[in-house]
Design an enzyme around this catalytic site. Structure first.
Site, PDB file in Angstrom:
ATOM      1  N   THR A  13      -9.161   3.298  -3.833  1.00  0.00           N
ATOM      2  CA  THR A  13      -9.934   3.064  -5.643  1.00  0.00           C
ATOM      3  C   THR A  13     -11.780   2.985  -5.397  1.00  0.00           C
ATOM      4  O   THR A  13     -11.760   4.114  -6.182  1.00  0.00           O
ATOM      5  CB  THR A  13      -9.078   2.170  -6.246  1.00  0.00           C
ATOM      6  OG1 THR A  13      -7.832   1.858  -5.977  1.00  0.00           O
ATOM      7  CG2 THR A  13      -9.368   1.864  -7.177  1.00  0.00           C
ATOM      8  N   LYS A  29      -4.746   7.107 -12.770  1.00  0.00           N
ATOM      9  CA  LYS A  29      -3.771   6.460 -11.897  1.00  0.00           C
ATOM     10  C   LYS A  29      -1.912   6.830 -12.425  1.00  0.00           C
ATOM     11  O   LYS A  29      -2.067   5.897 -13.499  1.00  0.00           O
ATOM     12  CB  LYS A  29      -4.060   5.462 -11.418  1.00  0.00           C
ATOM     13  CG  LYS A  29      -3.307   4.399 -10.903  1.00  0.00           C
ATOM     14  CD  LYS A  29      -3.700   4.786  -9.687  1.00  0.00           C
ATOM     15  CE  LYS A  29      -1.808   3.302  -8.581  1.00  0.00           C
ATOM     16  NZ  LYS A  29      -2.249   2.992  -7.404  1.00  0.00           N
ATOM     17  N   GLY A  95      -3.140   8.210  -6.373  1.00  0.00           N
ATOM     18  CA  GLY A  95      -0.937   8.156  -5.865  1.00  0.00           C
ATOM     19  C   GLY A  95      -1.125   6.332  -5.811  1.00  0.00           C
ATOM     20  O   GLY A  95      -2.213   5.685  -5.844  1.00  0.00           O
TER      21      GLY A  95
HETATM   22  N1  LIG Z   1     -16.096   0.344   1.678  1.00  0.00           N
HETATM   23  C1  LIG Z   1     -16.048  -0.666   1.506  1.00  0.00           C
HETATM   24  N2  LIG Z   1     -16.664  -1.972   0.559  1.00  0.00           N
HETATM   25  C2  LIG Z   1     -15.725  -2.763   1.068  1.00  0.00           C
HETATM   26  N3  LIG Z   1     -14.687  -3.387   0.760  1.00  0.00           N
HETATM   27  C3  LIG Z   1     -13.874  -2.492   0.506  1.00  0.00           C
HETATM   28  C4  LIG Z   1     -14.651  -1.296   0.924  1.00  0.00           C
HETATM   29  N4  LIG Z   1     -12.975  -0.264   0.974  1.00  0.00           N
HETATM   30  C5  LIG Z   1     -12.238  -1.109   0.387  1.00  0.00           C
HETATM   31  N5  LIG Z   1     -12.317  -1.907  -0.020  1.00  0.00           N
HETATM   32  C6  LIG Z   1     -11.694  -3.767  -0.402  1.00  0.00           C
HETATM   33  O1  LIG Z   1     -10.059  -3.307   0.146  1.00  0.00           O
HETATM   34  C7  LIG Z   1      -9.610  -3.656  -0.853  1.00  0.00           C
HETATM   35  C8  LIG Z   1      -8.818  -2.256  -1.216  1.00  0.00           C
HETATM   36  O2  LIG Z   1      -9.673  -1.539  -1.755  1.00  0.00           O
HETATM   37  P1  LIG Z   1      -8.518  -0.637  -2.754  1.00  0.00           P
HETATM   38  O3  LIG Z   1      -7.739  -1.031  -3.860  1.00  0.00           O
HETATM   39  O4  LIG Z   1      -9.827   1.159  -2.783  1.00  0.00           O
HETATM   40  O5  LIG Z   1      -7.132   0.112  -1.742  1.00  0.00           O
HETATM   41  P2  LIG Z   1      -6.193   0.679  -1.888  1.00  0.00           P
HETATM   42  O6  LIG Z   1      -5.308   2.473  -1.057  1.00  0.00           O
HETATM   43  O7  LIG Z   1      -6.795   2.247  -3.289  1.00  0.00           O
HETATM   44  O8  LIG Z   1      -4.903   0.281  -2.462  1.00  0.00           O
HETATM   45  P3  LIG Z   1      -3.888   0.189  -3.051  1.00  0.00           P
HETATM   46  O9  LIG Z   1      -3.052   1.227  -1.915  1.00  0.00           O
HETATM   47  O10 LIG Z   1      -3.478  -1.251  -2.958  1.00  0.00           O
HETATM   48  O11 LIG Z   1      -4.051   1.126  -4.578  1.00  0.00           O
HETATM   49  C9  LIG Z   1     -10.608  -3.882  -2.240  1.00  0.00           C
HETATM   50  O12 LIG Z   1     -10.375  -5.479  -2.526  1.00  0.00           O
HETATM   51  C10 LIG Z   1     -11.219  -3.107  -2.180  1.00  0.00           C
HETATM   52  O13 LIG Z   1     -12.481  -4.027  -2.594  1.00  0.00           O
HETATM   53 MG   LIG Z   2      -5.731   1.512  -5.694  1.00  0.00          MG
END
Ligand SMILES: Nc1ncnc2c1ncn2[C@@H]1O[C@H](COP(=O)(O)OP(=O)(O)OP(=O)(O)O)[C@@H](O)[C@H]1O
Ligand SMILES: [Mg+2]
Length: 205
Positions: A13, A29, A95
């Site tokens: 995300t 999404k 996804g």
């Molecule tokens: N570059 C970054 N810097 C700081 N925090 C991050 C970073 N990337 C991700 N996070 C933190 O890690 C967590 C997971 O990130 P994110 O929600 O983007 O993952 P996701 O792969 O989209 O998860 P999901 O499978 O639930 O959709 C979140 O709390 C987000 O704020």
């Molecule tokens: Mg996500």
């Protein structure tokens, strides 16, 4: 283009938000499982400040934070796969979880990606454990002849891991998003400008 990841919680995300800002594209999404602490659409809205013209509505939202096949069963919902199809034109499609996550008991997310025929970006961690997850994900994509635009890393720089994955996974590295103190538009725009090249993302969907 599709933003997928080696796992849930890898940073899809965050990367999708950065790309929506950097490339000026809409975010979509198709399927959300669980809304706590917030949905991915809400997270993208917060991080980017983009409005409803750019952050599209999620067609299927399930209540349980589980794999979609199970979450749908517990909600008593049968997911209409057609309703998950991304809108026409260029957009960033995120996804749920990783590639082999079941949407229902016959279909995996990777099956939908193959059907949608849109290029895929794989989000991967730079930390320990990523080599196995990333190479397996790339092998699954390559064996289905899905067009892979490249890998986006999230986390502290780890040059050997990044090069190893590019070489052994036969895939371009698009850039890296470091861990950020503040996940907001200004920082995400800055990371895109510094660490990514707009042309790498092509002009296709
Ligand atoms: N570059 C970054 N810097 C700081 N925090 C991050 C970073 N990337 C991700 N996070 C933190 O890690 C967590 C997971 O990130 P994110 O929600 O983007 O993952 P996701 O792969 O989209 O998860 P999901 O499978 O639930 O959709 C979140 O709390 C987000 O704020
Ligand atoms: Mg996500």
């Amino acid at each position: 283009m599709i933003v997928t990841g080696t796992d849930t919680d890898v940073g899809k995300t965050v990367v999708a938000s950065m790309l929506a800002l950097g490339l000026g594209l809409r975010y979509f999404k198709p399927l959300q499982c669980g809304c706590r602490p917030q949905t991915d659409v809400q997270a993208v809205q917060r991080m980017t400040g983009l409005g409803a013209d750019k952050v599209l509505e999620t067609p299927v939202i399930l209540t349980q934070p589980l794999s979609p096949h199970r979450s749908a069963e517990l909600d008593g919902v049968s997911i209409d796969l057609e309703s998950l199809t991304p809108p026409l034109g260029r957009c960033i499609v995120e996804g749920a979880g990783g590639l082999m996550v079941p949407v229902n008991r016959n279909t995996l997310f990777i099956d939908l990606f193959a059907k949608w025929k849109r290029p895929v970006i794989l989000v991967a961690r730079t930390g320990l454990g990523t080599i196995n997850h990333t190479l397996m994900s790339l092998e699954a994509l390559h064996s289905r002849k899905i067009d892979v635009l490249g890998i986006v890393f999230v986390g502290d720089e780890n040059l050997d891991t990044q090069t190893t994955l590019s070489e052994m996974g036969r895939t371009k590295v698009l850039g890296r998003v470091p861990m950020l103190d503040k996940l907001e538009a200004e920082n995400l725009n800055q990371v895109f400008k510094r660490n990514f090249t707009r042309e790498d993302f092509g002009t296709l969907s």
